[in-house]
Every structure is written in structure tokens, then in C-alpha cells.
Design an enzyme around this catalytic site. Structure first.
Site, PDB file in Angstrom:
ATOM      1  N   ASP A  90       0.847  -1.191   0.000  1.00 51.72           N
ATOM      2  CA  ASP A  90       0.000   0.000   0.000  1.00 51.72           C
ATOM      3  C   ASP A  90       0.881   1.239   0.000  1.00 51.72           C
ATOM      4  O   ASP A  90       2.061   1.186   0.374  1.00 51.72           O
ATOM      5  CB  ASP A  90      -0.926   0.004   1.215  1.00 51.72           C
ATOM      6  N   ASP A 119       8.995   3.705  -0.824  1.00 49.78           N
ATOM      7  CA  ASP A 119       8.170   3.343   0.331  1.00 49.78           C
ATOM      8  C   ASP A 119       6.858   2.720  -0.157  1.00 49.78           C
ATOM      9  O   ASP A 119       5.891   3.427  -0.342  1.00 49.78           O
ATOM     10  CB  ASP A 119       7.906   4.593   1.175  1.00 49.78           C
ATOM     11  N   GLU A 153       0.025  -0.909   5.792  1.00 46.70           N
ATOM     12  CA  GLU A 153       1.048  -0.406   6.706  1.00 46.70           C
ATOM     13  C   GLU A 153       0.878   1.088   6.940  1.00 46.70           C
ATOM     14  O   GLU A 153       1.147   1.586   8.043  1.00 46.70           O
ATOM     15  CB  GLU A 153       2.438  -0.705   6.122  1.00 46.70           C
TER      16      GLU A 153
END
Length: 459
Positions: A90, A119, A153
Site C-alpha cells: 500500500d 516506500d 502499513e
């Protein structure tokens, strides 16, 4: 056994970039959480990203599991003990004003741009290729290896919680490819704090700002009644401050918007908070309301909680930080979301009590919407020493030492693990900001480090 891990990674460079490109081109921002939505509790984009990773794993001959769209894993070996890694698929919302398509995976000057490149899709692909190389080389290992794939997350960690409720076994060691090199042995406590109250100034129709509490907001907007010439006042304000923004008439009201600069919620000092800028306008133009007074007295331009009376500094882990990340209104009610992170030495319950006392005069209520306790590992453990030695070998940085951060990683969810790369501290980072990218050479170096590190832990 002598293995040239660098050579093995570079052989697979084109294939790695191709897989990452496909993954970045999926918009895997959280839409809504709906446990009744079959195999897609966090939305279709996250489902698509998880499906793609598991499809890649199956194609390469790994055992895979999809846990109803909550999480998944890619596994190699059948030994009882295992080495674990956890990545996440995600991403935070792309935000505004990118130079390149945030879901285009475009490569310019040796960098791939896109939300999730650093990320955490890029690092997850790097971890996967480390696993893939060990399998393809058929190296003798004493432990199986499992790459766990998280799905929320950036929001609530509901995916990994579900995963570990079904697969509760702990690894003997592991690492999380979602932070910084050389290695992170401690992470601050992280909380989401809500402040709610009522708007009383009738000039304020609505206020909105920020996407997530763990991002410095890069926009804030408001709609105001036309009781004053707010259009001219706001234009003058933008010119005087040198801020980007806009103003328009909407249904007879004045609609204003100011732009800031996003940054990760763990380092709010690196952003320009657009909500703060909006409230500067309210304060300067005497738009009197308890909300404006609260922000003025307790929050504006304060990333260390000094106005709230909760400031704290620890020599090892640094300052307590507070990011004023989100504001929203619904008719005459408002809600603020703070992302507060604290080091060793802070008693979290006392912080919450102090904030409650501070906001009480403004007739506001405080609640904790989420809290992850701080994480601390022994910097002299065998795990830390093993990973640090691999890092030093491939970077030739013999003076490197493990560090602490304000961010939160899945090391909190996976016992016996630490956060390990992929970001090199001497390089810029744009995670949670516009124009996020990963340098291709840095990605390959991280993959080399991960491959040998995984071998050292599992051999």
C-alpha cells in the site's frame, strides 16, 4: 563458499526493473476498509498489487499464500525455523503537483519516479529478488525464508494483524526493508490523537486540510461567508507571505486554498504545513473562534509539542515530534488529527493527559485513535552485527553505526527483526512527498546487500 552476489543481482537488473515498473503502475492507495468485500478489504488497487506480487512468486516457483486480501507471503524451503522479511504494497496518497505521473514508473536520469518507489514497493521487490537469487542458485540453507506482504502499513496494520493471527510463528531472525541503512535498532512510539470540538464563528463554512496524519499536509482550504472582502484579504496575504494558493467565489461564499510542502510525519520539520499557513490567515484577519484560538495557542508552527507542554528530548532517540496532519469540519463540528511520536523516557498516558488539560479551556475533547509503543533492540545483538557486517562489506563504510528513527516499520510486528534499508542516509529522500523516486543504482545495491544478508541469516 564464495558467491559474487553483486554479479548475480546485476544479471537480473532488467527483470527486476520490469517487475517494479508493473508494481508502481498500480495505484494501491487505500480506498475504504470493508471486511465484507471479498479478497479486497482495502480496495481494488491494493488487491491488484498483492495479486501481482504473488503471481510473480508463483511464476518463479515459490509457495505462495493469499490471506483473503489482508496479506500474503512468498516462501522458500520447508525447514522448521525461518528467516522473515515484511514489505508492504500500500502507499500513501500521491498528493499534488508531481513533475511526473505518480503511477507512471518513469525513469529519468537513473531514477524511477512514482509513489511507492522507495516506500515500499521498490524495497519489497529488492527483498523478493534476494530470495529469488538464493533459490535460483540452489544454495544450501538451514532455515526456510518467508517474505510477508503487508497491505495497510500506512493506515491501520489490520493486514499484518490478521496475518499473524493465522500464522503466529515467530522467525529466528529477520529484517524489514522499509527504512534506512545502515540499520535501525530503535523506533519511536507512534500515536494518532484526535481533537474534536464545535465551530462557533458563522463566517467559517468549512475547513479541510491534509490527507493522512502521517504526512505533513501540502494543502489546506476553507470556505468563508462573504461578510468581509475575504477575497482581497487572502490575495494580499498570499503576496505578503510568498505562499502559493488560490481564491474563488463559490455559491456566494469565498473559497480559499493554500499550498504547503509535504514530508513524512516522523520528520515534520522538513515540510511546510499548509494547515498552519491557513490558520495564519485566520489569526491575522481576526477570524475569532475557539478552534482558531486553540490552534494559535497550542499547535501552529510547533513540531515538538512545546505549546502543548509535552516536549521531550532523549539523547539516544531524539525529540518528541508532533505533526498537525489533518483537519476537517462537518457543519459546526471540527476534527483535528495529530501524529505524535515519542522517544525513550516518555510516559505516553501522561502526554495524553497533558493534552487533554491544555485543550479543555477551548471546549475540545481528546481521544487516542491509535498507538504503537516504541521499539528497542539491542544494538550489540548477533542479528545487528551480522547485518551491519554485510552493509559495511558492500558500501565500504567501515565507520557505520546502527541508528534510531522516528518512523514506524513492520519490525514492530515481526519479532526478532530490525529495519534495514533501503535508503542511504547521504542521499535525498522524497517518501510521503511529491516526486518520490528511487535511484536505480541504490536499489540494486540494496538488493545486493539484502541477498547476502538473507544468505548469512539462513545458511
Amino acid at each position: 563458499m564464495s558467491i559474487n552476489f553483486k554479479e548475480e543481482v546485476l544479471k537480473r537488473k532488467d527483470e527486476l526493473i520490469e517487475d517494479l515498473t508493473k508494481l508502481i503502475q498500480i495505484n494501491s492507495e487505500l480506498t475504504t476498509y470493508d471486511p465484507k468485500r471479498k479478497d479486497a478489504p482495502f480496495g481494488e488497487g491494493i488487491k491488484e498489487a498483492l495479486d501481482l506480487m504473488l503471481e510473480i512468486g508463483k511464476k518463479d516457483g515459490f509457495e505462495t499464500v493469499n490471506l483473503e486480501g489482508y496479506a500474503g507471503h512468498i516462501e522458500y524451503g520447508n525447514q522448521k525455523e525461518y528467516v522473515g522479511m515484511v514489505g508492504h504494497l500500500d502507499v500513501v496518497p500521491a498528493g499534488n503537483d508531481w513533475t511526473f505521473d505518480p503511477y507512471g514508473a518513469e525513469i529519468h536520469d537513473g531514477k524511477m519516479y512514482g509513489r511507492g518507489t522507495e516506500d515500499d514497493k521498490g524495497p519489497t521487490i529488492a527483498a523478493y529478488y534476494a530470495l529469488k537469487i538464493l533459490k535460483e542458485l540452489n544454495l544450501p540453507l538451514s532455515k526456510r525464508i518467508k517474505l510477508i506482504l503487508g497491505t495497510d502499513e500506512e493506515t491501520g496494520w489490520r493486514g499484518v494483524r490478521r496475518y499473524f493471527s493465522v500464522y503466529p510463528e515467530a522467525p529466528v531472525s529477520g529484517f524489514i526493508p522499509d527504512a534506512d541503512f545502515p540499520l535501525i535498532y530503535a523506533e519511536k512510539g507512534i500515536s494518532r490523537i484526535l481533537i474534536k470540538g464545535k465551530l462557533k464563528n458563522k463566517d467559517i463554512v468549512s475547513i479541510q486540510g491534509g490527507f493522512r496524519d502521517n504526512m505533513v499536509p501540502d494543502y489546506a482550504s476553507a470556505e468563508l461567508k462573504s461578510s468581509k472582502d475575504y477575497q482581497s484579504l487572502f490575495n494580499q496575504f498570499l503576496i505578503k507571505k510568498g505562499y502559493d494558493g488560490s481564491v474563488a467565489i463559490k455559491d456566494g461564499n469565498v473559497s480559499i486554498k493554500v499550498i504547503g510542502k509535504s514530508a513524512h510525519g516522523s520528520t515534520p520539520e522538513f515540510g511546510e504545513n499548509a494547515i498552519d499557513r491557513l490558520f495564519e490567515f485566520f489569526i491575522e484577519n481576526k477570524i475569532d473562534d475557539q478552534l482558531v484560538q486553540l490552534v494559535d495557542k497550542l499547535l501552529i508552527h510547533d513540531v515538538r509539542g512545546e505549546k502543548l507542554g509535552v516536549q521531550y528530548h532523549d539523547e539516544e532517540m531524539g525529540h518528541l515530534t508532533n505533526n498537525f496532519g489533518v483537519i476537517s469540519t462537518d457543519q459546526d463540528h471540527y476534527e483535528l488529527k495529530l501524529n505524535l511520536r515519542y522517544p525513550n523516557g516518555v510516559v505516553f498516558d501522561e502526554v495524553v493527559e497533558t493534552i487533554k488539560q491544555k485543550v479543555a479551556p477551548f471546549e475540545a475533547n481528546v481521544s487516542v485513535d491509535g498507538h504503537q509503543k516504541l521499539l528497542y533492540n539491542d544494538p550489540n545483538s548477533d542479528l545487528v552485527k551480522t547485518l551491519m557486517n554485510v552493509y559495511k562489506k558492500h558500501t565500504n563504510d567501515q565507520q557505520a553505526k546502527p541508528i534510531t528513527i522516528g518512523g514506524g516499520t513492520f519490525a514492530r510486528a515481526l519479532p526478532n527483526s530490525v529495519a534495514f534499508g533501503p535508503h542511504f542516509l547521504d542521499k535525498p529522500t522524497f517518501i510521503h512527498q511529491k516526486n518520490e523516486f528511487i535511484d536505480i543504482n541504490d536499489l540494486l545495491l540494496a538488493t545486493i546487500i539484502y541477498t547476502e544478508a538473507l544468505y548469512e541469516l539462513a545458511k
